[in-house]
Design a protein around this motif. Structure first.
Motif, PDB file in Angstrom:
ATOM      1  N   GLY A   9       0.793  -1.226   0.000  1.00 27.84           N
ATOM      2  CA  GLY A   9       0.000   0.000   0.000  1.00 27.84           C
ATOM      3  C   GLY A   9       0.821   1.269   0.000  1.00 27.84           C
ATOM      4  N   LYS A  10       2.139   1.143   0.105  1.00 31.12           N
ATOM      5  CA  LYS A  10       2.956   2.346   0.230  1.00 31.12           C
ATOM      6  C   LYS A  10       3.906   2.571  -0.933  1.00 31.12           C
ATOM      7  CE  LYS A  10       4.090   0.783   4.271  1.00 31.12           C
ATOM      8  NZ  LYS A  10       4.689   0.550   5.601  1.00 31.12           N
ATOM      9  N   VAL A  11       3.864   1.689  -1.922  1.00 35.24           N
ATOM     10  CA  VAL A  11       4.770   1.834  -3.069  1.00 35.24           C
ATOM     11  C   VAL A  11       3.997   1.685  -4.378  1.00 35.24           C
ATOM     12  CG1 VAL A  11       6.851   1.053  -1.874  1.00 35.24           C
ATOM     13  CG2 VAL A  11       5.330  -0.617  -2.935  1.00 35.24           C
ATOM     14  N   SER A  12       4.639   2.087  -5.463  1.00 31.99           N
ATOM     15  CA  SER A  12       4.013   1.984  -6.778  1.00 31.99           C
ATOM     16  C   SER A  12       4.380   0.651  -7.421  1.00 31.99           C
ATOM     17  CB  SER A  12       4.501   3.118  -7.665  1.00 31.99           C
ATOM     18  OG  SER A  12       5.812   2.848  -8.118  1.00 31.99           O
ATOM     19  N   PRO A  13       3.621   0.208  -8.437  1.00 26.94           N
ATOM     20  CA  PRO A  13       3.980  -1.050  -9.099  1.00 26.94           C
ATOM     21  C   PRO A  13       5.372  -1.004  -9.734  1.00 26.94           C
ATOM     22  CG  PRO A  13       2.163   0.058 -10.245  1.00 26.94           C
ATOM     23  CD  PRO A  13       2.360   0.760  -8.953  1.00 26.94           C
ATOM     24  N   VAL A  14       5.807   0.173 -10.150  1.00 26.31           N
ATOM     25  CA  VAL A  14       7.156   0.275 -10.722  1.00 26.31           C
ATOM     26  C   VAL A  14       8.191  -0.025  -9.640  1.00 26.31           C
ATOM     27  CG1 VAL A  14       8.755   1.728 -12.001  1.00 26.31           C
ATOM     28  CG2 VAL A  14       6.289   2.017 -12.320  1.00 26.31           C
ATOM     29  N   GLN A  15       7.971   0.554  -8.470  1.00 27.17           N
ATOM     30  CA  GLN A  15       8.880   0.256  -7.361  1.00 27.17           C
ATOM     31  C   GLN A  15       8.886  -1.230  -7.027  1.00 27.17           C
ATOM     32  OE1 GLN A  15       7.219   3.256  -4.647  1.00 27.17           O
ATOM     33  NE2 GLN A  15       9.292   4.028  -4.341  1.00 27.17           N
ATOM     34  N   LEU A  16       7.705  -1.841  -7.086  1.00 25.61           N
ATOM     35  CA  LEU A  16       7.635  -3.272  -6.780  1.00 25.61           C
ATOM     36  C   LEU A  16       8.440  -4.095  -7.780  1.00 25.61           C
ATOM     37  CD1 LEU A  16       3.900  -3.594  -5.755  1.00 25.61           C
ATOM     38  CD2 LEU A  16       5.901  -3.954  -4.300  1.00 25.61           C
ATOM     39  N   LEU A  17       8.379  -3.680  -9.043  1.00 26.94           N
ATOM     40  CA  LEU A  17       9.153  -4.418 -10.047  1.00 26.94           C
ATOM     41  C   LEU A  17      10.657  -4.255  -9.795  1.00 26.94           C
ATOM     42  CD1 LEU A  17       6.948  -3.789 -13.205  1.00 26.94           C
ATOM     43  CD2 LEU A  17       7.542  -6.027 -12.246  1.00 26.94           C
ATOM     44  N   VAL A  18      11.056  -3.057  -9.414  1.00 23.87           N
ATOM     45  CA  VAL A  18      12.476  -2.833  -9.098  1.00 23.87           C
ATOM     46  C   VAL A  18      12.886  -3.682  -7.890  1.00 23.87           C
ATOM     47  CG1 VAL A  18      14.166  -1.110  -8.330  1.00 23.87           C
ATOM     48  CG2 VAL A  18      12.470  -0.515 -10.091  1.00 23.87           C
ATOM     49  N   MET A  19      12.028  -3.668  -6.864  1.00 23.67           N
ATOM     50  CA  MET A  19      12.272  -4.513  -5.692  1.00 23.67           C
ATOM     51  C   MET A  19      12.439  -5.976  -6.071  1.00 23.67           C
ATOM     52  SD  MET A  19       9.652  -3.554  -2.626  1.00 23.67           S
ATOM     53  CE  MET A  19       9.777  -5.164  -1.806  1.00 23.67           C
ATOM     54  N   THR A  20      11.613  -6.420  -7.011  1.00 19.22           N
ATOM     55  CA  THR A  20      11.645  -7.822  -7.417  1.00 19.22           C
ATOM     56  C   THR A  20      12.894  -8.145  -8.212  1.00 19.22           C
ATOM     57  OG1 THR A  20       9.247  -7.734  -7.486  1.00 19.22           O
ATOM     58  CG2 THR A  20      10.288  -9.624  -8.542  1.00 19.22           C
ATOM     59  N   LEU A  21      13.279  -7.213  -9.100  1.00 22.73           N
ATOM     60  CA  LEU A  21      14.494  -7.416  -9.882  1.00 22.73           C
ATOM     61  C   LEU A  21      15.704  -7.611  -8.972  1.00 22.73           C
ATOM     62  CD1 LEU A  21      15.781  -7.209 -12.834  1.00 22.73           C
ATOM     63  CD2 LEU A  21      16.380  -4.883 -12.168  1.00 22.73           C
ATOM     64  N   PHE A  22      15.866  -6.673  -8.026  1.00 25.04           N
ATOM     65  CA  PHE A  22      17.001  -6.780  -7.109  1.00 25.04           C
ATOM     66  C   PHE A  22      16.821  -7.957  -6.153  1.00 25.04           C
ATOM     67  CE2 PHE A  22      17.626  -2.277  -8.296  1.00 25.04           C
ATOM     68  CZ  PHE A  22      18.978  -2.323  -8.594  1.00 25.04           C
ATOM     69  N   GLY A  23      15.601  -8.150  -5.693  1.00 26.98           N
ATOM     70  CA  GLY A  23      15.348  -9.215  -4.726  1.00 26.98           C
ATOM     71  C   GLY A  23      15.716 -10.582  -5.277  1.00 26.98           C
ATOM     72  N   VAL A  24      15.291 -10.862  -6.496  1.00 22.50           N
ATOM     73  CA  VAL A  24      15.593 -12.151  -7.109  1.00 22.50           C
ATOM     74  C   VAL A  24      17.096 -12.309  -7.310  1.00 22.50           C
ATOM     75  CG1 VAL A  24      15.336 -13.487  -9.236  1.00 22.50           C
ATOM     76  CG2 VAL A  24      13.336 -12.418  -8.186  1.00 22.50           C
ATOM     77  N   THR A  25      17.743 -11.223  -7.722  1.00 26.04           N
ATOM     78  CA  THR A  25      19.191 -11.266  -7.945  1.00 26.04           C
ATOM     79  C   THR A  25      19.926 -11.591  -6.643  1.00 26.04           C
ATOM     80  OG1 THR A  25      18.833  -9.527  -9.577  1.00 26.04           O
ATOM     81  CG2 THR A  25      21.119  -9.991  -8.952  1.00 26.04           C
ATOM     82  N   LEU A  26      19.599 -10.813  -5.609  1.00 29.56           N
ATOM     83  CA  LEU A  26      20.222 -11.054  -4.311  1.00 29.56           C
ATOM     84  C   LEU A  26      19.921 -12.466  -3.826  1.00 29.56           C
ATOM     85  CD1 LEU A  26      19.187  -7.678  -2.695  1.00 29.56           C
ATOM     86  CD2 LEU A  26      21.554  -8.446  -2.959  1.00 29.56           C
ATOM     87  N   PHE A  27      18.684 -12.875  -4.005  1.00 28.85           N
ATOM     88  CA  PHE A  27      18.261 -14.190  -3.553  1.00 28.85           C
ATOM     89  C   PHE A  27      19.101 -15.293  -4.181  1.00 28.85           C
ATOM     90  CE2 PHE A  27      15.888 -18.068  -4.093  1.00 28.85           C
ATOM     91  CZ  PHE A  27      15.349 -18.283  -2.842  1.00 28.85           C
ATOM     92  N   ALA A  28      19.302 -15.181  -5.492  1.00 24.19           N
ATOM     93  CA  ALA A  28      20.017 -16.250  -6.194  1.00 24.19           C
ATOM     94  C   ALA A  28      21.455 -16.380  -5.695  1.00 24.19           C
ATOM     95  CB  ALA A  28      19.983 -16.003  -7.700  1.00 24.19           C
ATOM     96  N   VAL A  29      22.084 -15.236  -5.466  1.00 29.09           N
ATOM     97  CA  VAL A  29      23.460 -15.258  -4.963  1.00 29.09           C
ATOM     98  C   VAL A  29      23.484 -15.830  -3.546  1.00 29.09           C
ATOM     99  CG1 VAL A  29      25.499 -13.864  -4.432  1.00 29.09           C
ATOM    100  CG2 VAL A  29      24.055 -13.277  -6.404  1.00 29.09           C
ATOM    101  N   GLU A  30      22.587 -15.308  -2.706  1.00 24.27           N
ATOM    102  CA  GLU A  30      22.486 -15.759  -1.316  1.00 24.27           C
ATOM    103  C   GLU A  30      22.243 -17.273  -1.255  1.00 24.27           C
ATOM    104  OE1 GLU A  30      18.807 -15.948  -0.250  1.00 24.27           O
ATOM    105  OE2 GLU A  30      19.041 -16.163   1.911  1.00 24.27           O
ATOM    106  N   GLU A  31      21.320 -17.730  -2.105  1.00 23.36           N
ATOM    107  CA  GLU A  31      20.981 -19.150  -2.124  1.00 23.36           C
ATOM    108  C   GLU A  31      22.176 -20.004  -2.546  1.00 23.36           C
ATOM    109  OE1 GLU A  31      17.324 -21.653  -4.188  1.00 23.36           O
ATOM    110  OE2 GLU A  31      18.589 -20.377  -5.420  1.00 23.36           O
ATOM    111  N   TYR A  32      22.911 -19.477  -3.536  1.00 24.63           N
ATOM    112  CA  TYR A  32      24.084 -20.211  -3.994  1.00 24.63           C
ATOM    113  C   TYR A  32      25.092 -20.379  -2.860  1.00 24.63           C
ATOM    114  CZ  TYR A  32      28.217 -21.481  -6.662  1.00 24.63           C
ATOM    115  OH  TYR A  32      29.325 -22.122  -7.132  1.00 24.63           O
ATOM    116  N   ILE A  33      25.321 -19.276  -2.142  1.00 22.06           N
ATOM    117  CA  ILE A  33      26.286 -19.338  -1.033  1.00 22.06           C
ATOM    118  C   ILE A  33      25.819 -20.322   0.040  1.00 22.06           C
ATOM    119  CG2 ILE A  33      27.340 -18.002   0.840  1.00 22.06           C
ATOM    120  CD1 ILE A  33      27.249 -15.573  -1.056  1.00 22.06           C
ATOM    121  N   ILE A  34      24.538 -20.204   0.407  1.00 22.90           N
ATOM    122  CA  ILE A  34      24.032 -21.047   1.498  1.00 22.90           C
ATOM    123  C   ILE A  34      24.003 -22.521   1.114  1.00 22.90           C
ATOM    124  CG2 ILE A  34      21.978 -21.567   2.881  1.00 22.90           C
ATOM    125  CD1 ILE A  34      21.424 -18.555   2.963  1.00 22.90           C
TER     126      ILE A  34
END
Lengths: 445, 445, 445
Positions: free
Chosen positions: B159-184
């Protein structure tokens, strides 16, 4: 709350519905008991244990895919949806009891499945070599089945009992169910793959008997809440449809591998389809202008699945299944008396007897005996539990507070409590005007 | 809209939420990039390719049923339901943000799964012989898992962000996630079948950190929309239940064939059941008359599934799973601070550490190290992405327009579109009378 | 009802929508016919019959898990959910036609699957040795597919026809479908695993043609009901999401065992994800401030699944699927004309042709021929059935009663039509005050 103003005698009679200590105490003590009992008794079976690798070799099983998990897991998840979304949402039809419908359904199912794993385990899955209950996917399905009986019973007392009473109902219900089931399946050797009598007959009579003992002569006091609204009926259709769609999984989940599961699914699919048409036909006949009644659609359409349950695995043949469904739609529509919460499912059971006779098998007699056992346990157990629930210690609602989520739930303030005149044409006068009017009123005087 | 009348200073401060060029541009460019990257990198693996026939012979596989598809597809579809219906509807509880809850959840999940297939593919499924990512059913499940982390983060900024912001969050989130997951998983070799730390811990801290950076001191301006109504809470229960019911599939979907999947499903089923009872108990204890709170039911009941996730495949034993669930219900109910959109799931993660210690395995240390990695990526990544999202180019809503679908959606005129002033305090005067009163007013003067 | 007061000419023109004899008669007669025809023609196939045991040995099948049931049952249940919840709830978007949407969808699907088992059985599953139709799980899936065509057609006449007309539409629709399907699949040998042309093109043109013949020039009279409200759009999202999520099952349900099913699921998953992004982009571009439109989200997001259906099993390659989805989102958003019930799915079909050309196969020509057959049957059949439905005997609603559940359903009194004073007591200006005010008024004068 505001109900009391000017009605002091009503207020005096109001019951204490504060469950702040009773509910947490019951939940904690029972959950701790479950942990202790599981610690003592419950272990993985050979298909869910790391010994599976050895077991596979020993039994000459060629592939992991022959683990019972893969035969039953898809059906299990469907049954799980029926228990939590199906039954839960089916009961959301009351205008102001949707939280209680879904939420208490959730609570009692979550407790019930644990207690059922133990009770059914002692009767059916006890490994006598080490005195442990060995569980696998089939046990989870059976636990869900067992809970279905208690949820049907919940339908008969919906809105009239406290969550503590529901937990007590479930504790006794599961216990009675496990014994009844043992007698029917293991002593009488009756067949009941879809649990028509073991589950549905027992559950319905158990609930009705409790409801009868807890009879409230003054229930009219909350009759303004004893009905549906438009959107609550749409929510209830979610429950109806998930029950209806997944009933083939319900009836085939613990059937024999291979053709058994295959046939049970086909028979149920056909019986259910047939029931929908006769339910619609009967519903339309009942009303003088032929309008359909959601009560019928939400309940009688399920009768076909229940009725075919006992014999779902049999060689009923496709047209036999259609015939079962045909009559179920007619009968169950006729016996649903009137619009009341007790409308749920109760009337969808007692024609399993006759149809069994159509199955050309010597099982017939034992099936009838099984039905009697289910009835005795349902009615007898229900009366006993009803009397227990009459004790004034369970926090049940007063007659004027039935069917009302306000008693047991924090309910949000709602848009919908605005006068409908406004609601429909959107020209409303804001508060300030209201204040102005008061001023105005003063000025006049 | 009408908000501006007479409040010019408020209007002046209003942000530009017109996303007509920004949103389509991001969607088109990113989707085209996906197509190009998939064209360069992604191919079917040997089980989803026509070469399966040869592969089967070569590997001496006796039947098509041993294709990984049949081991995992039912679980995959359950996980898919959790992602789109489960998370989507869980967030519909706000009275006027249901379109955004379901709709933006849909958008970011649809983008996220594509980007996750690539990111996870580079790390886990790259075929070094031809430099291609080879995908099959397990990759689809992992992509859904990865997106779950971003959806949990969405809950923190709902409720506090725009859909564009959500897409940016998702782009970075997935990227970070994949690296983090690889390490773990690949460097530390920690086990995390249900993704408790890889997904839930990361997602929760990622979302909280972003939310913290984007802190809005004046959010009170839209507090009239920051709450639920009766039916929005019922909608949210659809999400809750589908998440709860299908969590056994979530935790078993990528577990080892055979007893691994079987055991993961059983452990999760039990932990979840146990959590429901302690959640209800704690919720009742919190309120002075013992009433239950939907916020707890909708969120804390899921904690058991999350907590057991890391170890779902382990030989926890059934009572061990119950114990995990027992404490999760208690802890997660206590840490949910108050009624706010950030209530979602965030508090259901950080007790995976302690419980791992109960698992008698030398993995313990690595699991703890894995948890640290998840926390670092979540917090560090969240702060960075939060700062990016503070740039004034993303079309985010003004403080007084948060939690309001009107900003980004065409909202139908409603029965319910009564001015909120009225909607909230219920003293309204019907139209006709209003007119009469005005006449009256005139007549007086 | 009250509509008539003071509008006698309108009332005179009102049609007789009493379906009390017509609907039950059609339901009973047709259901009895089904029973007779099933009795004569339909039997279990060798995989759902007790002969499976012998068949297994004879065919040297090593395990029960190789029964087709286990290859297809999970997909079948997903398809079943699409038919009953997916299509049913997709059509609940109208503010006062949710009962009709879900309920009539339920009725016609339940009849349609029975009739489809017969019609498709005669063409595809007839055992010439004994003249019987042999059914198994694949037949159930095909019956559900067939009904999907009729439900798409229902979308085009939603709110404007009686349930009797819908049953007639379904009877003819299934019949035409079975013949059309036989020609396309068995004569032309076109491939169409997901039924893009056999089901969706046929269904869409069938519905549109009927809608065109039944054109109502005065439909404006019920335009106040021809739109959504906030919660009805949220209900419709349930339908959308279940259709979207389970489309991989739809397209893979009857694909070849092994890599065929596996690949069809992957291709559909990717095409659907891609469509969501372009749909959102286009929807935002259409509105001057970039707001999103639920009509697009609810419909165009599904186009990718439809378009990839024909070729779902092909070696499209992952990026090929993304490309299909990309263009589908764009085209289907552009062709949805305006907000009307006919918005459903109709526009999501006719780009299967072009994409087939991208499939490097000699099938191309036959696929195109198949598409023509689908169009001819859809349009020709639709016009014929439309003329039949124009007969004044079916109980269809008058122009001013379209989109209104009141005509065919008993609709509960709602908070929204009942004075809240009675309903909740929430400190509204109660009736009595209203009276007081009137008194006041009198006193003044």
């Amino acid at each position: 709350m505001g109900n009391c103003m000017g009605f002091s005698d009503v207020c005096n009679r109001q019951k204490n519905t504060n469950i702040r200590w009773r509910l947490p105490a019951v939940c904690f003590v029972w959950q701790l008991s479950m942990i202790v009992l599981f610690g003592v008794f419950v272990r993985y079976n050979e298909e869910s244990d790391t010994h599976w690798v050895d077991y596979r070799k020993e039994k000459n099983i060629t592939s992991d895919i022959e683990n019972d998990f893969y035969f039953r897991y898809p059906s299990f998840q469907d049954v799980h949806v029926m228990i939590f979304v199906g039954f839960g949402f089916l009961m959301t039809f009351l205008k102001r009891y949707s939280f209680g419908a879904v939420g208490f359904n959730f609570l009692i199912a979550a407790f019930g499945i644990q207690w059922a794993l133990l009770m059914q385990g002692w009767f059916h899955s006890l490994d006598y070599t080490d005195g442990k209950i060995k569980i696998g996917i089939e046990n989870l399905i059976n636990a869900d089945f067992c809970v279905a009986g208690c949820l049907i019973a919940y339908g008969a007392v919906l809105g009239k009992v406290s969550p503590v009473q529901l937990l007590v109902m479930t504790l006794f219900g599961v216990t009675l169910f496990a014994v009844e089931e043992y007698i029917i399946l293991n002593v009488l050797h009756a067949k009941d793959a879809g649990g028509s009598m073991v589950i549905h007959t027992f559950g319905a009579y158990y609930g009705l008997s409790i409801s009868w003992v807890l009879y409230r002569p003054d229930l009219d006091k909350s009759k303004h809440l004893n009905g549906s609204v438009y959107h609550s009926d749409v929510f209830a259709m979610i429950g109806t449809l998930f029950l209806w769609m997944f009933w083939p999984s319900f009836n085939s989940a613990i059937a024999d591998h291979g053709d058994g599961q295959h046939r049970a699914a086909i028979n149920t699919y056909l019986a259910l389809a047939s029931t929908v048409l006769t339910t619609v036909a009967m519903s339309s006949l009942f009303e003088k202008t032929g309008k359909l009644d959601m009560v019928h659609i939400q309940n009688s359409t399920l009768a076909g699945g229940v009725a075919v349950g006992t014999a779902a695995e049999f060689m009923l043949s496709p047209y036999g299944s259609l015939i079962v469904g045909f009559f179920c739609g007619i009968i169950s529509t006729m016996v649903i008396p009137d619009f009341s919460p007790s409308r749920l499912l109760e009337n969808t059971f007692d024609f399993t007897g006759p149809f069994n006779k159509r199955v050309p098998t010597i099982q017939g007699g034992y099936q009838a005996a099984g039905l009697c056992v289910a009835l005795c346990f349902g009615i007898g157990g229900g009366i006993f539990v009803g009397l227990v629930l009459k004790l004034p210690i369970w926090g049940d609602p007063a007659d004027e507070n039935c069917f009302d989520d306000e008693i047991y739930w924090e309910v949000p303030e709602d848009e919908e409590s605005v006068p409908p005149v406004l609601a429909y044409n959107n020209h409303v006068i804001p508060n300030k005007n209201a204040d102005m009017r008061e001023t105005n009123f003063v000025e006049q005087s």
